[in-house]
Design a protein around this motif. Structure first.
Motif, PDB file in Angstrom:
ATOM      1  N   SER A 107       0.833  -1.207   0.000  1.00 36.50           N
ATOM      2  CA  SER A 107       0.000   0.000   0.000  1.00 36.50           C
ATOM      3  C   SER A 107       0.866   1.255   0.000  1.00 36.50           C
ATOM      4  N   ARG A 108       1.962   1.194   0.748  1.00 36.31           N
ATOM      5  CA  ARG A 108       2.873   2.340   0.808  1.00 36.31           C
ATOM      6  C   ARG A 108       3.448   2.628  -0.585  1.00 36.31           C
ATOM      7  N   ALA A 109       3.823   1.572  -1.295  1.00 34.34           N
ATOM      8  CA  ALA A 109       4.353   1.759  -2.655  1.00 34.34           C
ATOM      9  C   ALA A 109       3.308   2.422  -3.549  1.00 34.34           C
ATOM     10  N   VAL A 110       2.056   1.982  -3.407  1.00 32.17           N
ATOM     11  CA  VAL A 110       0.980   2.568  -4.219  1.00 32.17           C
ATOM     12  C   VAL A 110       0.741   4.026  -3.820  1.00 32.17           C
ATOM     13  N   ALA A 111       0.751   4.314  -2.514  1.00 29.93           N
ATOM     14  CA  ALA A 111       0.532   5.686  -2.054  1.00 29.93           C
ATOM     15  C   ALA A 111       1.624   6.615  -2.585  1.00 29.93           C
ATOM     16  N   GLU A 112       2.853   6.135  -2.558  1.00 26.51           N
ATOM     17  CA  GLU A 112       3.954   6.965  -3.060  1.00 26.51           C
ATOM     18  C   GLU A 112       3.787   7.235  -4.559  1.00 26.51           C
ATOM     19  N   ALA A 113       3.338   6.227  -5.287  1.00 27.91           N
ATOM     20  CA  ALA A 113       3.097   6.412  -6.723  1.00 27.91           C
ATOM     21  C   ALA A 113       1.975   7.428  -6.953  1.00 27.91           C
ATOM     22  N   MET A 114       0.928   7.351  -6.141  1.00 22.94           N
ATOM     23  CA  MET A 114      -0.192   8.290  -6.308  1.00 22.94           C
ATOM     24  C   MET A 114       0.261   9.718  -5.983  1.00 22.94           C
ATOM     25  N   HIS A 115       1.150   9.854  -5.012  1.00 20.99           N
ATOM     26  CA  HIS A 115       1.645  11.201  -4.708  1.00 20.99           C
ATOM     27  C   HIS A 115       2.515  11.722  -5.863  1.00 20.99           C
ATOM     28  N   ALA A 116       3.331  10.845  -6.423  1.00 20.00           N
ATOM     29  CA  ALA A 116       4.134  11.239  -7.593  1.00 20.00           C
ATOM     30  C   ALA A 116       3.223  11.677  -8.737  1.00 20.00           C
ATOM     31  N   MET A 117       2.073  11.008  -8.848  1.00 14.74           N
ATOM     32  CA  MET A 117       1.117  11.357  -9.901  1.00 14.74           C
ATOM     33  C   MET A 117       0.580  12.782  -9.714  1.00 14.74           C
ATOM     34  N   CYS A 118       0.251  13.141  -8.485  1.00 10.70           N
ATOM     35  CA  CYS A 118      -0.230  14.512  -8.216  1.00 10.70           C
ATOM     36  C   CYS A 118       0.837  15.534  -8.592  1.00 10.70           C
ATOM     37  N   ARG A 119       2.064  15.250  -8.184  1.00  7.08           N
ATOM     38  CA  ARG A 119       3.160  16.183  -8.478  1.00  7.08           C
ATOM     39  C   ARG A 119       3.305  16.368  -9.993  1.00  7.08           C
ATOM     40  N   ALA A 120       3.225  15.251 -10.722  1.00  7.33           N
ATOM     41  CA  ALA A 120       3.381  15.314 -12.176  1.00  7.33           C
ATOM     42  C   ALA A 120       2.198  16.029 -12.830  1.00  7.33           C
ATOM     43  N   SER A 121       1.001  15.822 -12.305  1.00  9.18           N
ATOM     44  CA  SER A 121      -0.164  16.506 -12.871  1.00  9.18           C
ATOM     45  C   SER A 121      -0.034  18.009 -12.683  1.00  9.18           C
ATOM     46  N   MET A 122       0.481  18.407 -11.522  1.00 11.16           N
ATOM     47  CA  MET A 122       0.667  19.832 -11.284  1.00 11.16           C
ATOM     48  C   MET A 122       1.757  20.386 -12.213  1.00 11.16           C
ATOM     49  N   LEU A 123       2.853  19.639 -12.370  1.00 13.69           N
ATOM     50  CA  LEU A 123       3.892  20.053 -13.318  1.00 13.69           C
ATOM     51  C   LEU A 123       3.291  20.217 -14.707  1.00 13.69           C
ATOM     52  N   GLU A 124       2.414  19.287 -15.076  1.00 12.59           N
ATOM     53  CA  GLU A 124       1.792  19.335 -16.396  1.00 12.59           C
ATOM     54  C   GLU A 124       1.019  20.645 -16.604  1.00 12.59           C
ATOM     55  N   THR A 125       0.329  21.092 -15.545  1.00 10.04           N
ATOM     56  CA  THR A 125      -0.418  22.350 -15.711  1.00 10.04           C
ATOM     57  C   THR A 125       0.526  23.524 -15.942  1.00 10.04           C
TER      58      THR A 125
END
Lengths: 324, 324
Positions: free
Chosen positions: B135-153
């Motif tokens: 679950s921790r691995a998945v949570a870290e991936a989801m946080h990386a996803m938020c960071r990347a989505s913000m970078l994308e904007t």
């Protein structure tokens, strides 16, 4: 001077704040900036305080649950950021909401960033068994919160939705997470299942009282104290418990007045003054206040038999004895 | 006939779909309706398939990881629902996006509902140690996803952002979760740390290849096959790897043309045709295709030494060999 208005004991606040800052980073990119902006200056830190004090109530210490407690605050603030998008509310805690400051898309992602930062922090603690059980309780509360937020969108402007719908919103949006915060703190401090359940009930009742008091604040406090516009409930056209109690006990003329306020285009200040008149006249303010006090009394009862409950009992009292 | 186009093996799909339906409920309220609408009809189910096949690759069985795998799909679809709000994209998988069908506030809450349903499901599995780690691995991936989505904007419309920024977006938005899905499946099947790490690398490389191929689809496939408008990248003005490769290798006239397409008001069909011309002329389509194939080759190498990798190797191939 005793801690008032659900303030955390002074020694806890800086520890929780330091942990929060550590969880979301130092503001190096836009995501971290928006997350920090939403988190700081912090609010009352009610949920992390409940988590830590629940651990202490069953004989645990603050330090081992600090990170988990701060993570719960991250999830809570994430829900506020998304709430302000859903409600199109430009204000939060006396300043511009995240959506207002950063834009809608950015606020949505900041909320997601706070959610995921919270999960990462929570799942990095240990030991595995209690952390998994406590995290599950928090996840279930967060899911209940989504369900209640969606229900809330469906009863907007609906004065005939019935008080049970409004109480369901309170249970899901506030009580579920305050209950889970207490339950989690207890689990992490190796409480018995009975103790953890008692603390969950305490937390749910305290949360309910807290929310009823919150819904009463526009009619009992000043704008500058609450940090929210006193008129924002009217602007949102969101029925709250005091408003529904008024509607249910009002005569036809007052019902018509309430309906006009909720569906009309009157300016917010006039609408608010009309609401205040009806809520006072129908006794709704007094009745909602009584209900909040009953929740506090039951919350205190739930503490019976726990080892060390003085601080939690004081927190319960302060949930209804506050002006912001 | 071998499974093509990153399809899950036929026997897995109904099992994952049944689990997904179980996770979000039967559509009894608006939240469940919106969540079901976003989940079904399902997409390729790439992430749950990767999770399950990674468990199998190290000697595990599908059944014990099924619920965890379906939970990962919930998180993925949640991110798509929020993505379509951020991008103001009216289409997803050939039909109206959740925001388009249910409204912005409702879609935001449906995304949150899918996130939390995913966490609840994930944290209800066991045993505690591996579940917490996965679950921790998945949570870290989801946080990386938020960071990347913000970078994308922040790089929208910015053709000079550099290919490293675009690759960072791909890593965060796609590769992190495909990697974590594989890693989680391995952990849950009691893999060694080295095996789990190898499968994480495999998953990240496959995800990168998959996303590059996805960004190429508007220039190689028909609208009705991809289910997204071929012109939606242009409408979003989001620089993708093929577009950036073209910009970096283009002469002045083609750079001016690309800039006009990204900043101008040309109708989407004309803009898309101009883009296709420049991307072909500069060799950007061929170069992006080569990069995707290199990722697949490296993904296959990461499988070396694992017990049972035939299906994962085929999945890697199909990530670049697909038309939707």
């Amino acid at each position: 001077m005793p801690a008032t208005a659900t303030q955390a004991p002074r020694t806890l606040i800086p520890l929780v704040e330091a942990e929060l800052a550590r969880l979301v980073g130092s503001g190096e990119d836009l995501l971290e900036m928006a997350c920090l902006d939403a988190l700081f200056p912090t609010g009352k830190l009610l949920r992390p305080t409940l988590c830590i004090e629940s651990a202490r109530a069953v004989g645990g210490r603050a330090e081992p649950v600090l990170s988990f407690a701060a993570a719960i605050e991250c999830l809570h603030v994430a829900s506020l950021v998304h709430d302000d998008i859903v409600d199109q509310d430009p204000m939060r805690r006396g300043r511009a909401s995240t959506a207002e400051r950063f834009g809608l898309a950015e606020a949505l992602l900041a909320g997601d960033g706070l959610f995921t930062a919270g999960w990462v922090a929570m799942l990095r603690t240990g030991p595995a068994g209690p952390v998994l059980e406590a995290s599950r309780a928090v996840a279930e509360a967060m899911h209940a919160m989504c369900r209640a937020s969606m229900l809330e969108t469906t009863i907007r402007e609906d004065l005939s939705c019935g008080r049970s719908a409004v109480l369901e919103v309170i249970r899901g949006k506030t009580a579920a997470l305050t209950g889970a915060a207490c339950q989690a703190g207890a689990i992490l401090a190796a409480a018995t299942p009975e103790q953890a359940e008692a603390l969950r009930q305490y937390g749910e009742l305290l949360g309910t009282a807290f929310q009823i008091r919150d819904d009463l604040l526009p009619y009992t406090a000043q704008d500058r104290i609450t940090g929210k516009r006193a008129t924002s409930d009217v602007a949102n056209r969101q029925p709250t418990l005091p408003v529904l109690l008024a509607y249910e006990s009002a005569g036809e003329p007052d019902r018509r007045l309430l309906t006009r306020v909720f569906h009309g285009d009157a300016d917010p200040a006039t609408a608010h003054r009309d609401l205040l008149d009806v809520l006072t006249r129908t006794g709704a303010i007094a009745e909602a206040t009584r209900q909040a006090h009953r929740c506090v009394a039951r919350a205190r009862e739930a503490l019976d038999g726990l080892p060390s409950t003085e601080r939690l009992a004081r927190l319960a009292d302060s949930a209804v004895d506050r002006h912001r």
